[in-house]
Motif scaffolding. Structure first.
Motif, PDB file in Angstrom:
ATOM      1  N   PRO A 113       0.690  -1.243  -0.042  1.00 22.96           N
ATOM      2  CA  PRO A 113      -0.122   0.116  -0.076  1.00 22.96           C
ATOM      3  C   PRO A 113       0.862   1.199  -0.059  1.00 22.96           C
ATOM      4  O   PRO A 113       1.930   1.178   0.513  1.00 22.96           O
ATOM      5  CB  PRO A 113      -0.872  -0.109   1.312  1.00 22.96           C
ATOM      6  N   LEU A 159      -4.152  12.958   1.118  1.00 27.93           N
ATOM      7  CA  LEU A 159      -4.069  11.810   1.668  1.00 27.93           C
ATOM      8  C   LEU A 159      -5.599  10.913   1.299  1.00 27.93           C
ATOM      9  O   LEU A 159      -5.245   9.771   1.053  1.00 27.93           O
ATOM     10  CB  LEU A 159      -4.028  11.866   3.110  1.00 27.93           C
ATOM     11  N   ILE A 160      -6.488  11.559   1.432  1.00 23.96           N
ATOM     12  CA  ILE A 160      -7.867  10.828   1.041  1.00 23.96           C
ATOM     13  C   ILE A 160      -7.876  10.467  -0.237  1.00 23.96           C
ATOM     14  O   ILE A 160      -8.319   9.295  -0.687  1.00 23.96           O
ATOM     15  CB  ILE A 160      -9.087  11.552   1.388  1.00 23.96           C
ATOM     16  N   TRP A 171      -5.680   7.471  -0.747  1.00 28.13           N
ATOM     17  CA  TRP A 171      -6.156   6.414  -0.368  1.00 28.13           C
ATOM     18  C   TRP A 171      -7.073   5.524  -1.245  1.00 28.13           C
ATOM     19  O   TRP A 171      -7.059   4.538  -1.335  1.00 28.13           O
ATOM     20  CB  TRP A 171      -6.520   6.659   1.064  1.00 28.13           C
ATOM     21  N   ASP A 197      -5.196   4.125  -4.175  1.00 29.67           N
ATOM     22  CA  ASP A 197      -4.723   2.980  -3.683  1.00 29.67           C
ATOM     23  C   ASP A 197      -5.806   1.850  -3.417  1.00 29.67           C
ATOM     24  O   ASP A 197      -5.301   0.696  -3.879  1.00 29.67           O
ATOM     25  CB  ASP A 197      -3.929   3.126  -2.591  1.00 29.67           C
ATOM     26  N   ARG A 198      -6.861   2.107  -3.005  1.00 29.21           N
ATOM     27  CA  ARG A 198      -7.971   1.167  -2.942  1.00 29.21           C
ATOM     28  C   ARG A 198      -8.564   0.531  -4.276  1.00 29.21           C
ATOM     29  O   ARG A 198      -8.425  -0.717  -4.372  1.00 29.21           O
ATOM     30  CB  ARG A 198      -9.099   1.635  -2.103  1.00 29.21           C
TER      31      ARG A 198
END
Length: 58
Positions: A8, A47-48, A51, A54-55
C-alpha cells in the motif's frame, strides 16, 4: 513465489509536507495558525485521494 499483492502507498510524508508548507507560508503572511490549518486541510484531501486511488489499484 510470485505475489500479486502490491504494497500500500503511504501518504504520511505528503501530509507532513503540507503541514510544514502551510505553517511556513502562514509565517510569511503573519498567520501561522491559519497556514497550519490550511496545510492540514490540503494534506488531508491529498491523503484521502491517495487512499482512494490505492484502494482502486489493488
Amino acid at each position: 513465489m510470485a505475489s500479486n499483492s502490491k504494497a500500500p502507498l503511504a501518504g504520511g510524508f505528503l501530509l507532513c509536507l503540507c503541514l510544514l508548507a502551510g505553517a511556513l507560508a502562514g509565517v510569511f503572511l503573519g498567520q501561522p495558525s491559519i497556514g497550519f490549518l490550511a496545510g492540514a486541510g490540503v494534506g488531508l484531501v491529498i491523503l484521502i485521494l491517495l487512499w482512494l486511488w490505492d484502494r482502486r489499484r489493488t
